[in-house]
Motif scaffolding. Structure first.
Motif, short mmCIF file in Angstrom:
data_model
loop_
_atom_site.label_atom_id
_atom_site.label_comp_id
_atom_site.label_asym_id
_atom_site.label_seq_id
_atom_site.Cartn_x
_atom_site.Cartn_y
_atom_site.Cartn_z
N LEU A 1 28.25 -6.89 -20.85
CA LEU A 1 28.12 -8.18 -21.54
C LEU A 1 29.50 -8.81 -21.67
CD1 LEU A 1 26.40 -10.14 -23.37
CD2 LEU A 1 27.13 -8.70 -25.30
N ARG A 2 29.60 -10.08 -21.26
CA ARG A 2 30.87 -10.79 -21.45
C ARG A 2 30.73 -11.78 -22.60
NH1 ARG A 2 33.60 -15.19 -18.60
NH2 ARG A 2 33.63 -15.94 -20.74
N GLY A 3 31.85 -12.17 -23.17
CA GLY A 3 31.83 -13.20 -24.21
C GLY A 3 33.25 -13.41 -24.69
N PHE B 1 38.53 -15.28 -28.00
CA PHE B 1 39.77 -16.07 -27.99
C PHE B 1 39.72 -16.90 -26.72
CE2 PHE B 1 40.62 -12.22 -30.37
CZ PHE B 1 41.21 -12.71 -31.52
N LYS B 2 39.63 -18.22 -26.85
CA LYS B 2 39.43 -19.06 -25.67
C LYS B 2 40.69 -19.84 -25.30
CE LYS B 2 36.46 -19.25 -23.66
NZ LYS B 2 36.11 -18.26 -22.60
N PRO B 3 41.10 -19.76 -24.04
CA PRO B 3 42.24 -20.54 -23.59
C PRO B 3 41.76 -21.95 -23.19
CG PRO B 3 41.48 -19.09 -21.84
CD PRO B 3 40.53 -18.93 -22.98
N GLY C 1 42.83 -13.58 -18.53
CA GLY C 1 42.32 -14.81 -17.92
C GLY C 1 43.26 -15.36 -16.87
N ALA C 2 42.72 -16.32 -16.11
CA ALA C 2 43.47 -16.92 -15.01
C ALA C 2 44.83 -17.47 -15.48
CB ALA C 2 42.64 -18.05 -14.40
N ARG C 3 44.81 -18.05 -16.67
CA ARG C 3 46.05 -18.68 -17.16
C ARG C 3 47.09 -17.66 -17.58
NH1 ARG C 3 41.63 -20.90 -17.66
NH2 ARG C 3 41.28 -23.09 -17.21
N ASN C 4 46.67 -16.43 -17.79
CA ASN C 4 47.60 -15.38 -18.23
C ASN C 4 47.91 -14.36 -17.14
OD1 ASN C 4 48.85 -15.30 -20.79
ND2 ASN C 4 46.85 -15.15 -21.78
N ILE D 1 41.52 -8.42 -14.36
CA ILE D 1 42.51 -9.48 -14.19
C ILE D 1 41.93 -10.59 -13.31
CG2 ILE D 1 44.87 -10.06 -13.50
CD1 ILE D 1 45.57 -7.11 -13.64
N LYS D 2 41.90 -11.80 -13.85
CA LYS D 2 41.40 -12.93 -13.07
C LYS D 2 42.53 -13.60 -12.31
CE LYS D 2 37.62 -14.91 -14.71
NZ LYS D 2 36.72 -15.75 -15.54
N ARG D 3 42.23 -14.01 -11.10
CA ARG D 3 43.24 -14.66 -10.26
C ARG D 3 43.61 -16.02 -10.86
NH1 ARG D 3 42.18 -16.20 -3.94
NH2 ARG D 3 44.23 -17.10 -3.48
N GLU E 1 38.07 -12.68 -8.48
CA GLU E 1 38.26 -13.97 -7.80
C GLU E 1 37.39 -14.99 -8.53
OE1 GLU E 1 39.93 -15.65 -5.50
OE2 GLU E 1 38.54 -17.31 -5.76
N ARG E 2 38.03 -16.01 -9.09
CA ARG E 2 37.29 -16.98 -9.91
C ARG E 2 37.53 -18.43 -9.46
NH1 ARG E 2 40.24 -20.79 -11.86
NH2 ARG E 2 39.45 -20.81 -14.00
N GLY E 3 37.97 -18.57 -8.20
CA GLY E 3 38.20 -19.92 -7.70
C GLY E 3 39.63 -20.34 -7.92
C1 PEP Z 1 36.43 -17.19 -18.95
O1 PEP Z 1 36.11 -16.18 -18.31
O2 PEP Z 1 35.72 -17.69 -19.85
C2 PEP Z 1 37.66 -17.91 -18.57
C3 PEP Z 1 38.32 -18.67 -19.42
O3 PEP Z 1 37.96 -17.71 -17.28
P1 PEP Z 1 39.25 -18.15 -16.41
O4 PEP Z 1 40.40 -17.43 -17.01
O5 PEP Z 1 38.86 -17.69 -15.05
O6 PEP Z 1 39.35 -19.63 -16.52
#
Ligand code: PEP
Ligand code: MN
Length: 334
Positions: free
Chosen positions: A125-127, A130-132, A183-186, A205-207, A235-237
């Motif tokens: 489960l994802r959720g 803390f949202k960037p 996240g991608a930004r980090n 780790i997201k690209r 890989e998230r685009g």
């Molecule tokens: C997320 O998974 O909700 C998210 C913010 O992803 P990303 O870092 O890929 O933008």
């Protein structure tokens, strides 16, 4: 540098060699594969004489690794790494279906989504707690309360949980989270990566939006260099000149990473395209290309989601996707 050993070497001689290398200040990574035993050397190996090593009885051959990533390199670890997270597994033929909302919003929302994705076949489960967010005025997530609600959902469904960390000061709050998402930004927050390297728990780790595959692998290397080998790549685009989709899913990154590295790779079609109607075809494409899992945003009421509603699947749509994923996996199975 990697040393491939001959078949059936006496353990005592292997210990002797690794001990000698360690005394030179070189990091040693022993990998016993199905067919070969390999010693990977990490650190400054310029003073190690290749010919001397090749002259040893137990050594088959020695090659220098040109890539800057070592621990993440498939040459160091020919077999796929299998990452275990709270009962779920990913990599080496184990497929992970990670689903859930962009952000945790309320007990009702996360519990309903958790139950429904579980029933549809999700393995984690994802959720986001803390949202960037691009704008400081947008919903920033429920913070610690969001993590507590995820733990409640795990208790209820048994699904291991994945949630994003934004900085090292939040680490104590993530003690019970099964997989920590960067996240991608980090992706290149090197201090955070180093701190995650000291943990003994999986890190996804997201690209980054404008990062190369090599840079993604170097971020994995930061975590692994600290001793934490449980890394999952995503890989998230990436950002391109195309504007019909939020980002461009780089499907080619999947087979490329799988060739270069032994780490499991998941695809996130939701953030790649930004629109629910494209999520299913992109997810299937990623599975066909060899992804070890998917991370998909699912919301029980996408129209009223506080974050990323337009790209969120309904639980029914997710249920349809899992069925198609199963069929694609059968077709592409080796
Ligand atoms: C997320 O998974 O909700 C998210 C913010 O992803 P990303 O870092 O890929 O933008
Ligand atoms: Mn999101």
């Amino acid at each position: 540098m990697i040393i491939t050993l001959k078949d059936k070497c006496p353990q005592q001689q292997i210990d002797h060699l690794t001990g000698w290398l360690e005394r030179q200040g070189i990091g040693v990574h022993l990998s016993r594969g199905k067919f070969q035993t390999i010693i990977g050397l990490i650190g400054d190996v310029t003073r190690v004489d290749k010919d001397t090593l090749e002259g040893l009885d137990i050594v088959e051959r020695v090659i220098r690794i040109s890539e800057p990533f070592k621990s993440a390199n498939r040459k160091f670890h020919p077999d796929d790494t299998v990452v275990g997270a709270g009962g779920a597994r990913i990599g080496g033929g184990h497929f992970a279906l990670i689903a859930g909302p962009c952000s945790v919003e309320s007990p009702e929302q996360i519990l309903e989504v958790a139950r429904r994705v579980k029933a549809a076949g999700a393995t984690m489960l994802r959720g986001g707690a803390f949202k960037p967010r691009t704008s400081p005025y947008d919903f920033q997530g429920l913070g610690k309360e969001g993590l507590d609600l995820l733990l409640l959902a795990r208790q209820e469904t048994g699904l291991p949980i994945v949630s994003e960390i934004m900085n090292s000061s939040q680490l104590p709050l993530f003690a019970d989270v099964d997989v920590i998402q960067v996240g991608a930004r980090n992706m290149q927050n090197f201090d955070l990566l180093r701190d995650l390297g000291k943990m003994r728990k999986p890190v996804l780790i997201k690209r980054g939006l404008a990062n190369t595959v090599k840079e993604l692998l170097m971020s994995a290397e930061y975590v692994m260099a600290g001793g934490n080998k449980e890394v999952i790549l995503c890989e998230r685009g990436i950002r391109t000149f195309e504007t019909y989709t939020r980002n461009t899913l780089d499907i080619s990154a999947i087979p490329v990473i799988k060739e270069l590295s032994h780490l499991p790779v998941v695809a996130d079609p939701s953030h790649a395209c930004g629109a629910a109607k494209y999520v299913v075809p992109l997810a299937l494409g990623a599975v066909a290309a060899g992804a070890d899992g998917l991370m998909v945003e699912v919301h029980n009421n996408p129209a009223n989601a506080r974050c990323d509603g337009p790209q969120s699947l309904t639980p029914e749509q997710f249920d349809g996707l899992t069925d198609q994923v199963r069929r694609i996996r059968e077709v592409v199975a080796p």
